[in-house]
Design an enzyme around this catalytic site. Structure first.
Site, mmCIF file in Angstrom:
data_model
loop_
_atom_site.group_PDB
_atom_site.id
_atom_site.type_symbol
_atom_site.label_atom_id
_atom_site.label_comp_id
_atom_site.label_asym_id
_atom_site.label_seq_id
_atom_site.Cartn_x
_atom_site.Cartn_y
_atom_site.Cartn_z
ATOM 1 N N HIS A 157 0.819 -1.221 0.000
ATOM 2 C CA HIS A 157 0.000 0.000 0.000
ATOM 3 C C HIS A 157 0.850 1.267 0.000
ATOM 4 C CE1 HIS A 157 -4.033 -1.823 0.700
ATOM 5 N NE2 HIS A 157 -3.264 -2.849 0.992
ATOM 6 N N ASP A 365 3.384 9.354 -0.637
ATOM 7 C CA ASP A 365 2.208 8.589 -0.238
ATOM 8 C C ASP A 365 1.957 7.506 -1.275
ATOM 9 O OD1 ASP A 365 -0.021 7.911 1.234
ATOM 10 O OD2 ASP A 365 -0.734 9.973 1.405
HETATM 11 O O1 F6P Z 1 -1.637 2.719 4.497
HETATM 12 C C1 F6P Z 1 -0.545 2.411 5.249
HETATM 13 C C2 F6P Z 1 -0.910 1.982 6.647
HETATM 14 O O2 F6P Z 1 0.216 1.615 7.360
HETATM 15 C C3 F6P Z 1 -1.847 0.822 6.722
HETATM 16 O O3 F6P Z 1 -1.225 -0.424 6.585
HETATM 17 C C4 F6P Z 1 -2.460 1.048 8.060
HETATM 18 O O4 F6P Z 1 -3.632 0.376 8.285
HETATM 19 C C5 F6P Z 1 -2.618 2.558 8.101
HETATM 20 O O5 F6P Z 1 -1.521 3.043 7.371
HETATM 21 C C6 F6P Z 1 -2.713 3.106 9.497
HETATM 22 O O6 F6P Z 1 -1.552 2.816 10.211
HETATM 23 P P1 F6P Z 1 -1.550 2.029 11.591
HETATM 24 O O7 F6P Z 1 -2.204 0.712 11.350
HETATM 25 O O8 F6P Z 1 -0.110 1.943 11.968
HETATM 26 O O9 F6P Z 1 -2.354 2.878 12.535
#
Ligand code: F6P
Length: 466
Positions: A157, A365
């Site tokens: 992602h 991003d």
């Molecule tokens: O989009 C990247 C990402 O790391 C996702 O994998 C994740 O769900 C989101 O950002 C939010 O981050 P976190 O799970 O560390 O709160």
């Protein structure tokens, strides 16, 4: 039809606790699982003193989830450590913030092994397995070691960095090699796919037998780019919800005779928030006649608070937002609202709908789904303008936005001026093209393309070995 097993670090099913506030990734996975019957596996978000591998199974709104608790040391070394102190900054080009610690690498391997050992008994022979994001790159290798021969796909992602950046990671070869235990690896954009290919060709003595296949480390993997989209139909529904309308009316009333500029981001150093705040400050400095005509609202829920870099940026943003209001606010008015609260998705739809400008300026991003949600929430008769970082994956699909270099507060200030002055025909023209793209390249198109390619990747692999 095969079952689909989705694996991601966080598991947030639709209809579950907190679902109203989750971000784009979780919503996208929930949408995929509603379509293909299957299972969503990952971390529970909780810790236990000793890892047991006990599964917590639930079925919510037709989606079955299976989550497992980790130990505190896993959280420290795997999630806060290797995932968020090493890979996250590195993949977002912040090598200055990347921490290299062998304990983090070992914790990352251990957590992936624990996930694999817990998941393996749940897998049936014809299941398709779809693994998500940088937390779980070694998962296929661990599953293969346990004898799992199913088709396994991986989708990243976040950006895959240029190979000169990736090679700053100690033991980068082991991480890259782990990508070859998948049948298919998918990236958000062609740029990231090419960066991976360049690394494999330049650093791993690899070859490219066909445009979508890479060979290295004694194995062949299929590669592709699959830009993620939003659930446009679900979002259209949210936009017309009573909560969205109420917030939109509130915001519209609070900005009578003023234009609302809005940003919504997790509080993360990759999101370009400091530069954005400075861009707004410069806009105010350069345009004294427009100062009373705008209100900027930045929503930035705090995130990954155990990681020092996140605590530090929070402190800097607090100071910067205070400085802007200190300098430009008046007794009856202030130009800037900075909010660290997390809002429900329907409320955000209302906020976007009230805004004249959406400011989405990450320094890097993978995609950025806020840009797409902002477009989806606009009034088709009188849409707002999207200002978008050229370093967001979304910029590859959203060329009708005002594209800016997010490192330059001056470019941001100029784009704000241009957006606020843009006449309705130009806004309509740009928005229609953006909206068509968001509706067409939605989350269904994304998961259909990936799952279709994964099914095909398995057939091709079988044909090659058969
Ligand atoms: O989009 C990247 C990402 O790391 C996702 O994998 C994740 O769900 C989101 O950002 C939010 O981050 P976190 O799970 O560390 O709160």
């Amino acid at each position: 039809m095969s079952r689909l097993i989705v694996v991601s670090n966080r598991v947030t099913p639709a209809g579950g606790a907190g679902e109203e506030t989750v971000g784009g990734l979780a919503m996208a996975l929930a949408a995929a699982l509603r379509q293909y019957s299957g299972l969503w596996f990952g971390w529970s978000g909780k810790t236990v003193p000793i890892f047991t591998g006990a599964l917590d199974l639930a079925t919510i709104s037709g989606v079955t989830t299976a989550v497992v608790d980790l130990e505190q040391i896993d959280l420290d070394e795997y999630y806060n450590g290797y995932a968020n102190k090493t890979l996250w900054p590195l993949f977002h080009y912040r090598t200055d913030l990347a921490a290299y610690d062998r304990a983090y690498g070992a914790g990352y391997q251990r957590a992936n092994r624990r996930f694999a050992e817990t998941l393996a008994p749940l897998i049936r022979s014809d299941d398709l397995i779809w693994v998500h994001d940088y937390h779980l790159i070694p998962l296929a290798r661990e599953l293969r070691a346990l004898g799992v021969a199913n088709r396994i796909g991986f989708f990243l992602h976040v950006p895959w960095p240029a190979h000169q950046v990736f090679t700053t990671l100690p033991d980068h070869r082991a991480l890259a090699a782990a990508m070859f235990d998948y049948d298919l690896v998918g990236f958000q954009t062609l740029e990231y796919q090419v960066a991976f290919e360049e690394y494999v060709l330049a650093e791993a003595n690899g070859s490219q037998p066909s445009p979508d296949r890479l060979k290295a480390f004694g194995r062949t993997v299929q590669v592709g780019s699959f830009p993620i989209g939003i659930d446009a139909a679900e979002f259209a529904h949210l936009v017309t919800s009573s909560r969205a309308r109420r917030i939109r009316d509130l915001m519209t009333a609070a900005t009578v005779f003023r234009s609302l500029i809005v940003g919504v981001d997790r509080l993360d150093y990759s999101k370009g928030l400091e530069e954005r705040f400075e861009g707004f400050e410069r806009f105010l400095a350069d345009n004294p006649d427009m100062r009373r005509e705008v209100l900027m609202l930045q929503i930035a829920p705090v995130s990954r608070e155990s990681v020092e870099a996140y605590q530090e940026i929070r402190g800097r943003l607090d100071a910067l937002s205070g400085r802007i209001n200190g300098e430009y606010a008046d007794v009856d008015w202030n130009p800037f609202r900075y909010v660290n609260k997390n809002y429900r998705r329907d409320e955000l739809a209302g906020v976007y709908g009230a805004a004249r400008v959406g400011l989405v300026t990450p320094l890097r991003d993978g995609m950025n789904l806020v840009a797409k949600e902002f477009v989806a929430a606009q009034n088709p008769e009188d849409p707002g303008v999207l200002i978008l970082s050229r370093f967001a994956g979304a910029a590859r699909q959203m060329g009708e936005a005002l594209l800016v270099n997010p490192n330059s507060p001056e470019e941001i200030a100029d784009a704000l001026k241009r957006a606020l002055a843009m006449d309705r025909p130009e806004r309509l023209h740009r928005w229609r093209a953006l909206f068509d793209g968001v509706a067409r390249n939605d989350v269904t198109a994304w998961h259909d393309a990936f799952v279709g390619a994964l099914e095909g990747a398995g057939e091709r692999a079988a044909a090659l070995t058969g």
